[in-house]
Design a protein around this motif. Structure first.
Motif, PDB file in Angstrom:
ATOM      1  N   VAL A 204      -5.290  13.351  -9.548  1.00  0.00           N
ATOM      2  CA  VAL A 204      -5.164  13.103  -8.106  1.00  0.00           C
ATOM      3  C   VAL A 204      -3.666  13.087  -7.825  1.00  0.00           C
ATOM      4  CG1 VAL A 204      -5.560  11.460  -6.239  1.00  0.00           C
ATOM      5  CG2 VAL A 204      -7.297  11.795  -7.999  1.00  0.00           C
ATOM      6  N   LEU A 205      -3.188  14.148  -7.165  1.00  0.00           N
ATOM      7  CA  LEU A 205      -1.741  14.342  -7.058  1.00  0.00           C
ATOM      8  C   LEU A 205      -1.210  14.067  -5.652  1.00  0.00           C
ATOM      9  CD1 LEU A 205      -1.606  17.658  -9.130  1.00  0.00           C
ATOM     10  CD2 LEU A 205      -1.184  15.343  -9.946  1.00  0.00           C
ATOM     11  N   ARG A 206      -2.099  13.643  -4.758  1.00  0.00           N
ATOM     12  CA  ARG A 206      -1.651  13.358  -3.395  1.00  0.00           C
ATOM     13  C   ARG A 206      -2.639  12.411  -2.741  1.00  0.00           C
ATOM     14  NH1 ARG A 206      -3.181  18.212   0.608  1.00  0.00           N
ATOM     15  NH2 ARG A 206      -2.657  16.561   2.073  1.00  0.00           N
ATOM     16  N   TRP A 207      -2.170  11.771  -1.683  1.00  0.00           N
ATOM     17  CA  TRP A 207      -3.053  10.911  -0.907  1.00  0.00           C
ATOM     18  C   TRP A 207      -3.857  11.755   0.064  1.00  0.00           C
ATOM     19  CZ3 TRP A 207      -3.103  10.333   4.438  1.00  0.00           C
ATOM     20  CH2 TRP A 207      -3.921   9.297   4.931  1.00  0.00           C
ATOM     21  N   LYS A 208      -5.109  11.343   0.253  1.00  0.00           N
ATOM     22  CA  LYS A 208      -5.928  11.942   1.313  1.00  0.00           C
ATOM     23  C   LYS A 208      -6.644  10.811   2.022  1.00  0.00           C
ATOM     24  CE  LYS A 208      -6.786  16.606  -0.312  1.00  0.00           C
ATOM     25  NZ  LYS A 208      -7.599  17.408  -1.218  1.00  0.00           N
ATOM     26  N   PRO A 209      -6.903  10.966   3.297  1.00  0.00           N
ATOM     27  CA  PRO A 209      -7.543   9.867   4.017  1.00  0.00           C
ATOM     28  C   PRO A 209      -8.976   9.629   3.541  1.00  0.00           C
ATOM     29  CG  PRO A 209      -7.306  11.799   5.418  1.00  0.00           C
ATOM     30  CD  PRO A 209      -6.614  12.111   4.146  1.00  0.00           C
TER      31      PRO A 209
ATOM     32  N   GLN B  63       5.433   5.581  -7.111  1.00  0.00           N
ATOM     33  CA  GLN B  63       4.726   5.600  -5.819  1.00  0.00           C
ATOM     34  C   GLN B  63       5.506   6.415  -4.790  1.00  0.00           C
ATOM     35  OE1 GLN B  63       2.723   2.063  -4.414  1.00  0.00           O
ATOM     36  NE2 GLN B  63       3.152   2.579  -2.268  1.00  0.00           N
ATOM     37  N   ALA B  64       6.833   6.301  -4.812  1.00  0.00           N
ATOM     38  CA  ALA B  64       7.646   7.075  -3.872  1.00  0.00           C
ATOM     39  C   ALA B  64       7.452   8.573  -4.107  1.00  0.00           C
ATOM     40  CB  ALA B  64       9.120   6.695  -4.013  1.00  0.00           C
ATOM     41  N   ILE B  65       7.389   8.989  -5.375  1.00  0.00           N
ATOM     42  CA  ILE B  65       7.194  10.421  -5.656  1.00  0.00           C
ATOM     43  C   ILE B  65       5.788  10.863  -5.223  1.00  0.00           C
ATOM     44  CG2 ILE B  65       7.068  12.201  -7.456  1.00  0.00           C
ATOM     45  CD1 ILE B  65       9.129  10.613  -9.052  1.00  0.00           C
ATOM     46  N   PHE B  66       4.803   9.992  -5.436  1.00  0.00           N
ATOM     47  CA  PHE B  66       3.438  10.321  -5.005  1.00  0.00           C
ATOM     48  C   PHE B  66       3.411  10.534  -3.484  1.00  0.00           C
ATOM     49  CE2 PHE B  66      -0.994   9.273  -3.888  1.00  0.00           C
ATOM     50  CZ  PHE B  66      -1.677  10.100  -4.774  1.00  0.00           C
ATOM     51  N   GLU B  67       4.148   9.707  -2.763  1.00  0.00           N
ATOM     52  CA  GLU B  67       4.234   9.885  -1.306  1.00  0.00           C
ATOM     53  C   GLU B  67       4.975  11.178  -0.968  1.00  0.00           C
ATOM     54  OE1 GLU B  67       5.665   6.305   0.607  1.00  0.00           O
ATOM     55  OE2 GLU B  67       4.056   5.086  -0.252  1.00  0.00           O
TER      56      GLU B  67
ATOM     57  N   GLY C 130       1.092  22.654   4.335  1.00  0.00           N
ATOM     58  CA  GLY C 130      -0.305  23.029   4.475  1.00  0.00           C
ATOM     59  C   GLY C 130      -0.929  23.444   3.158  1.00  0.00           C
ATOM     60  N   MET C 131      -0.412  22.901   2.041  1.00  0.00           N
ATOM     61  CA  MET C 131      -0.921  23.268   0.726  1.00  0.00           C
ATOM     62  C   MET C 131      -1.673  22.084   0.101  1.00  0.00           C
ATOM     63  SD  MET C 131       0.126  26.386   0.647  1.00  0.00           S
ATOM     64  CE  MET C 131       0.019  27.040  -1.019  1.00  0.00           C
ATOM     65  N   ASP C 132      -2.312  22.342  -1.054  1.00  0.00           N
ATOM     66  CA  ASP C 132      -3.140  21.310  -1.700  1.00  0.00           C
ATOM     67  C   ASP C 132      -2.327  20.345  -2.547  1.00  0.00           C
ATOM     68  OD1 ASP C 132      -5.337  22.709  -0.697  1.00  0.00           O
ATOM     69  OD2 ASP C 132      -5.513  23.930  -2.525  1.00  0.00           O
ATOM     70  N   ILE C 133      -1.418  20.880  -3.360  1.00  0.00           N
ATOM     71  CA  ILE C 133      -0.671  20.025  -4.295  1.00  0.00           C
ATOM     72  C   ILE C 133       0.814  20.403  -4.292  1.00  0.00           C
ATOM     73  CG2 ILE C 133      -2.582  19.503  -5.877  1.00  0.00           C
ATOM     74  CD1 ILE C 133      -1.445  21.740  -7.711  1.00  0.00           C
ATOM     75  N   ALA C 134       1.638  19.440  -4.687  1.00  0.00           N
ATOM     76  CA  ALA C 134       3.088  19.676  -4.756  1.00  0.00           C
ATOM     77  C   ALA C 134       3.617  18.963  -5.979  1.00  0.00           C
ATOM     78  CB  ALA C 134       3.769  19.144  -3.501  1.00  0.00           C
ATOM     79  N   ASN C 135       4.762  19.406  -6.489  1.00  0.00           N
ATOM     80  CA  ASN C 135       5.341  18.717  -7.640  1.00  0.00           C
ATOM     81  C   ASN C 135       6.393  17.707  -7.196  1.00  0.00           C
ATOM     82  OD1 ASN C 135       7.774  20.026  -7.267  1.00  0.00           O
ATOM     83  ND2 ASN C 135       7.575  21.390  -9.021  1.00  0.00           N
ATOM     84  N   ALA C 136       6.984  17.045  -8.185  1.00  0.00           N
ATOM     85  CA  ALA C 136       7.905  15.943  -7.904  1.00  0.00           C
ATOM     86  C   ALA C 136       9.323  16.406  -7.584  1.00  0.00           C
ATOM     87  CB  ALA C 136       7.927  14.989  -9.096  1.00  0.00           C
TER      88      ALA C 136
ATOM     89  N   GLN D 222       0.837  -1.197   0.000  1.00  0.00           N
ATOM     90  CA  GLN D 222       0.000   0.000   0.000  1.00  0.00           C
ATOM     91  C   GLN D 222       0.867   1.240   0.000  1.00  0.00           C
ATOM     92  OE1 GLN D 222      -1.426  -1.765   3.679  1.00  0.00           O
ATOM     93  NE2 GLN D 222      -3.445  -0.973   3.137  1.00  0.00           N
ATOM     94  N   LEU D 223       0.198   2.377  -0.019  1.00  0.00           N
ATOM     95  CA  LEU D 223       0.903   3.624   0.280  1.00  0.00           C
ATOM     96  C   LEU D 223       1.278   3.600   1.758  1.00  0.00           C
ATOM     97  CD1 LEU D 223      -1.475   6.064  -1.587  1.00  0.00           C
ATOM     98  CD2 LEU D 223       0.940   5.778  -2.108  1.00  0.00           C
ATOM     99  N   ILE D 224       2.352   4.256   2.103  1.00  0.00           N
ATOM    100  CA  ILE D 224       2.810   4.242   3.496  1.00  0.00           C
ATOM    101  C   ILE D 224       1.736   4.814   4.424  1.00  0.00           C
ATOM    102  CG2 ILE D 224       3.930   6.514   3.528  1.00  0.00           C
ATOM    103  CD1 ILE D 224       5.750   3.546   4.950  1.00  0.00           C
ATOM    104  N   PHE D 225       0.953   5.736   3.887  1.00  0.00           N
ATOM    105  CA  PHE D 225      -0.078   6.379   4.716  1.00  0.00           C
ATOM    106  C   PHE D 225      -1.131   5.360   5.148  1.00  0.00           C
ATOM    107  CE2 PHE D 225       1.636   9.283   1.541  1.00  0.00           C
ATOM    108  CZ  PHE D 225       2.204  10.239   2.362  1.00  0.00           C
ATOM    109  N   GLU D 226      -1.317   4.356   4.301  1.00  0.00           N
ATOM    110  CA  GLU D 226      -2.314   3.336   4.607  1.00  0.00           C
ATOM    111  C   GLU D 226      -1.756   2.270   5.557  1.00  0.00           C
ATOM    112  OE1 GLU D 226      -4.247   4.001   0.182  1.00  0.00           O
ATOM    113  OE2 GLU D 226      -2.793   2.407   0.508  1.00  0.00           O
ATOM    114  N   ARG D 227      -0.482   2.297   5.793  1.00  0.00           N
ATOM    115  CA  ARG D 227       0.195   1.380   6.707  1.00  0.00           C
ATOM    116  C   ARG D 227       0.301   1.973   8.113  1.00  0.00           C
ATOM    117  NH1 ARG D 227       4.619  -2.348   6.605  1.00  0.00           N
ATOM    118  NH2 ARG D 227       4.677  -3.439   4.622  1.00  0.00           N
TER     119      ARG D 227
END
Lengths: 522, 448
Positions: A505-510, B110-114, B124-130, A15-20
């Protein structure tokens, strides 16, 4: 009794680390605070303090982190696993010795603002690398400050602009705002020219795949040409044999020639841009000098230029003290310093001095090869590309007759008749255990496949690659569906990139993404 | 050459098969007169043993790498858990290229997405780049983005921003038609006052501030955001000491529109200034104006989740001279190091490091101010860096401190501003022990 714990695949789901994350887990340890504690409010007023407790950041142990990254690492292809024939990206072996050098404590722990006298070893490395790159390119002025190839391009173009401003005066120079770029160039070239305030005009390529001299002359006749950005060998893998003439035409029109050195690995030890009439070039240390690309960087894009352009390079420059100047405190007999005194400089392009860790690796690469090894690498790279060109010409369309240098372009023209296109061939190649070649670049070749084996591939593996490509060509004729649905061997299939771009979708959210999370588990 | 797999015999055989007479003939397309006649003037190859000796010998001349150090100013010494370097050294990560083929690059993607998610959480922002090259180029790109978003060309930057960052911004904007003005900081507090933002008007694209600023002072971001927003300008916040996110209110919560930071504090070695990693975060509505690479979620035909490079239509591969930036290579591996660091430390680890840095810095500041002739010229709250005023030329004093006591006590501000000859910038992190701090204090007391 069946064992349910074990999967047959070597790449476990993860999973994503956030889900762990589990509240209360921790992966760190720090020594206890050893100074008298001040109440927080006395240091930082409450309204300036963080009040969200970094909510959402994962709470995991060291073991979780190790397993997480080790597992996802197995989903990556890498140069250590096999051939990576990405044309123009140049993936060659990354020496472990260079990694060791970059981690020597005396370099890794050195602060960039340490006093010069206490950082002489670091400055010496930069100076020595500069000397070697000057020799390799035949261009004596050097800055290692740019952090990547495109950064080096921007630097080179700004240098050209500053030179013309100084030569012609601001008013006259304002009439020269055209940058000529061949239609086969990397997309970063026009973007860099634009950043430097130039308007881009595109030069056509000839049917041979070379710069069209007549078109170049025509564009140069207008008087407003500041320069030309040329990749040589070009992105079709062909050496621009008219390079001297090209430089003469641009120079006669009052412009300067910038060379994109992305393909310099075809020339090292064989020919030098400085001898061809080129004024400024950037190099990619991560390409030609094999500093690892780490899944997308770091890079390093030094800029080399003629004596005439040297005053315009970014500051600070790293120089050796000339005889007679007093040295301070170094154990070496040579003394190096940071020189800021270049009033015509374009300025700084990055804080500090550049991607220093990459400079260490590049210098180690050069010294490990030595003069003969550098040439041998070039010869091997060109021979390998030529071998592939020869091996595939029976099954794939080669759009240009010219003998390629270090990379060769083919197209999907023959396969497309059966509905099989470049992307499909690339995906099918994954099933054969190879990373695909560069696809759909250069843009001027329809269905392009740009193949660059580099010197890091042996005879047997080249034969396997050729065999795989031929086999795919056969499949495209006999069983196109097999190719169209590839890859068949990976843990996920082709991803819907169009949908991803429509609603990014550029980031994980809960929370609500639960249904997708379970899908990964299946 | 031991990195080239083919033997001389194999090469001869390959030449024969392709019908080329000699190696030299491979280069026939290069005109004869352009080919090098002799070998390059580069030394002969070194063996592994000789090479390591050479680099070890050069490293010895970097005395500063072995000293007790209080140097900050955009590059910070922090503890990095052992597993960070171990994991980024896995060849699947460090010998991979840009993830152009997502089916065989999911590890990197996946690492970059994290990474993007963590950057959003910290800022405290909505989006970030790689990632960007570093903090300084990230700031310059933020200025260019503000111009694209607002279609305005004036930008006001606080002069309490790191001087090298300001220099980089000037280089970047000089041909973009952007007028970059400097706004003074208060010489009493050391901070940027919202009331003294000179030149702020409805033609202003952005106000740029650093917090903690170059002098270590924490800015009142909320007040600066309000002031900028009142005229329709964006607030760009720059952070050089990213560990401060663990203690200070996030720029996003204060109303920032773009946040850029240097991520070196997150487990990345000092390495004489690079490679580092630039963080870049903004609001959802600007997703198509953000420079650099982005990784997004995607699904395959069976509904399995994966990640891809996305919104490529902003990039130079497609838009060429109309792209949002010329960035192609970013800092993937360093972003990975920062990701591993942040995940290992977790929220409590980041917070504890930040607390320790602040506590030790405040202890040091108190002790230094007690020395006769020394004072703290600025009154604003600070995090882990602060300016100290000495009784004489700071550069001379610091050189003496280094040579006689083996301590790098800070950065003489005269390096950047000749009007501050006696001032120096001291940085204290969790890596400095009380013993180090006490040694700095007693040495300075004895040397003046």
């Amino acid at each position: 009794m069946s064992i349910t714990k074990v999967t047959s695949h070597i790449s476990p789901n993860e999973q994503l680390i956030f889900e762990r994350s589990q509240p209360g887990r921790a992966g760190f340890s720090l020594p206890p605070l050893d100074v008298d504690e001040t109440p927080l409010e006395e240091m930082i007023p409450r309204e300036l303090q963080r009040d969200d407790a970094l909510a959402g950041m994962p709470e995991v142990t060291e073991v979780d982190v190790i397993r997480h990254f080790t597992r996802i690492s197995t989903w990556n292809y890498s140069i250590d696993l096999g051939m990576y024939p990405l044309g123009s990206c140049t993936m060659k072996y990354n020496s472990r010795l260079n990694e060791k050098v970059a981690r020597i404590a005396g370099f890794a722990n050195l602060h960039p603002l340490a006093a010069e006298a206490e950082a002489q070893g670091a400055l010496e490395v930069i100076y020595e690398l500069q000397q070697h790159l000057a020799e390799i390119t035949g261009l004596p002025g050097i800055s290692l400050q740019p952090a990547a190839g495109a950064h080096g391009e921007m630097t080179g173009i700004m240098i050209i602009r500053a030179f013309i401003d100084a030569r012609d005066g601001k008013e006259k120079s304002a009439q020269r705002r055209t940058m000529l770029i061949p239609d086969s160039a990397h997309g970063t070239n026009p973007a860099s020219a634009h950043l430097s305030g130039f308007t881009v005009k595109t030069i056509k390529s000839t049917a041979e795949g070379l710069t069209d001299l007549d078109h170049l002359r025509e564009l140069c006749a207008h008087g407003e040409v500041a320069g030309l950005m040329l990749t040589n060998p070009n992105t079709l893998g062909l050496f621009e044999k008219n390079i001297q003439q090209i430089c003469d035409i641009v120079h006669d029109a009052g412009g300067l020639v910038y060379m994109d050195g992305a393909n310099m690995n075809a020339l090292v030890g064989v020919a030098r841009p400085g001898d061809m009439g080129v004024d400024v070039i950037h190099l990619n240390l991560h390409k030609t000098f094999s500093t690892p690309h780490g899944g997308g960087g770091p890079g390093s894009g030094p800029c080399c230029c003629t004596k005439e352009l040297e005053p315009f390079l970014p500051v600070p420059r790293i120089v050796q003290l000339s005889n007679g100047e007093v040295s301070t405190g170094s154990g070496s007999d040579r003394v190096f310093k940071l020189d800021f005194n270049y009033p015509q400089s374009i300025g700084r392009v990055k804080a500090f001095y550049g991607n220093y860790g990459m400079m260490l690796r590049a210098l180690a690469y050069i010294l490990t090869h030595g003069r003969d090894g550098l040439r041998e690498a070039t010869e091997a790279a060109v021979l390998n590309a030529r071998y592939i060109a020869h091996g595939l010409v029976s099954d794939y369309e080669k759009p240009f007759d010219g003998a390629p240098m270090h990379e060769v372009v083919f197209t999907d023209k023959r396969q497309a008749r059966k509905g099989v296109h470049t992307l499909d061939i690339a995906k099918r190649l994954i099933d054969y255990g190879f990373h695909p070649m560069t696809i759909y670049f250069p843009l001027i070749v329809s269905g392009a496949m740009l193949i660059e084996p580099t010197e890091s591939v042996g005879h047997q593996e080249l034969d396997q690659f050729i065999e795989a490509m031929r086999s795919i060509a056969k499949e495209a004729l006999e069983d196109p569906e097999l190719v169209l649905n590839a890859p068949h061997s990976t843990r996920i299939g082709r991803l819907d990139e169009a949908a991803a771009a429509r609603k990014p979708v550029l980031r994980w959210k809960p929370a609500p993404a639960e249904s997708h999370a379970t899908a990964t588990q299946s | 050459m031991r990195y080239i797999p083919n033997s001389p015999d194999e090469r001869a055989e390959m030449l024969r098969q392709i019908g080329v007479a000699s190696i030299e003939n491979l280069f026939d397309s290069i005109p004869e007169e352009l080919r090098l006649r002799g070998p390059l003037a580069v030394p002969a190859a070194l063996s592994e043993l000789e090479l390591l000796k050479k680099f070890d010998a050069m490293a010895v001349h970097n005395e500063a790498a072995r000293r007790i150090s209080f140097l900050g100013g955009g590059a910070y010494s922090h503890y990095s858990p052992t597993i960070v370097d171990h994991l980024i050294s896995r060849s699947e990560f460090f010998t991979a290229y840009t993830p152009y083929q997502p089916e065989i690059s999911q590890g990197t993607l996946q690492a970059i997405f994290e990474f993007q998610t963590l950057v959003c959480q910290l800022t405290g922002m909505d989006i970030a780049n790689a990632s960007m090259y570093d903090g300084s180029t990230a700031m310059a790109e933020a200025v260019l983005m503000a111009e694209r978003v607002t279609r305005r060309s004036k930008v006001i930057a606080s002069s309490a921003i790191h001087p090298e960052y300001l220099q980089v911004a000037h280089t970047y904007v000089q041909h973009a038609g952007i007028e970059l003005q400097h706004s003074p900081y208060s010489t009493e507090t050391g901070a940027t006052s919202a009331d003294s933002l000179t030149g702020l008007d409805d033609k202003t694209a952005a106000v740029v501030v650093q917090s903690p600023n170059f002098f270590g002072c924490v800015e009142d971001l909320q007040a600066l955001a309000d002031k900028a927003h009142a005229v329709g300008a964006l607030l760009i916040v720059v952070v050089t000491e990213a560990i401060s996110f663990g203690l200070l209110k996030s720029p996003g919560a204060c109303g920032a529109d773009i946040v850029v930071a240097e991520g070196q504090s997150f487990g990345v070695p000092l390495s004489f200034g690079g490679p580092y990693v630039g963080l870049f975060a903004t609001r959802d509505k600007y997703a198509r104006q953000i420079p650099g690479r982005l990784v997004g979620e995607a699904f395959d035909a069976k509904g399995r989740r994966g990640y891809v490079l996305t919104l490529a239509t902003r990039e130079q591969h497609i838009r060429r001279e109309k792209a949002t930036s010329n960035i192609c290579t970013n800092e993937g591996l360093i972003a990975l190091a920062a990701t591993i660091y942040l995940e290992t430390m977790g929220p409590r680890g980041i917070e504890e490091v930040a607390q320790q840095c602040a506590q030790k810095a405040h202890y040091a500041a108190r002790k230094l101010a007690e020395i006769e002739g020394f004072s703290l010229p600025f009154s604003a709250p600070f995090f882990d860096e602060f300016v100290v005023s000495g009784p004489g030329e700071a550069a001379t004093l610091l050189a003496k401190l280094a040579s006689e006591r083996g301590i790098d006590g800070g950065i003489a501000l005269s390096r950047y501003d000749p009007r501050r000859p006696n001032d120096f910038l001291v940085c204290v992190t969790e890596t400095n022990t009380r013993k180090d701090i006490d040694a700095l204090v007693s040495s300075l007391r004895e040397l003046v």
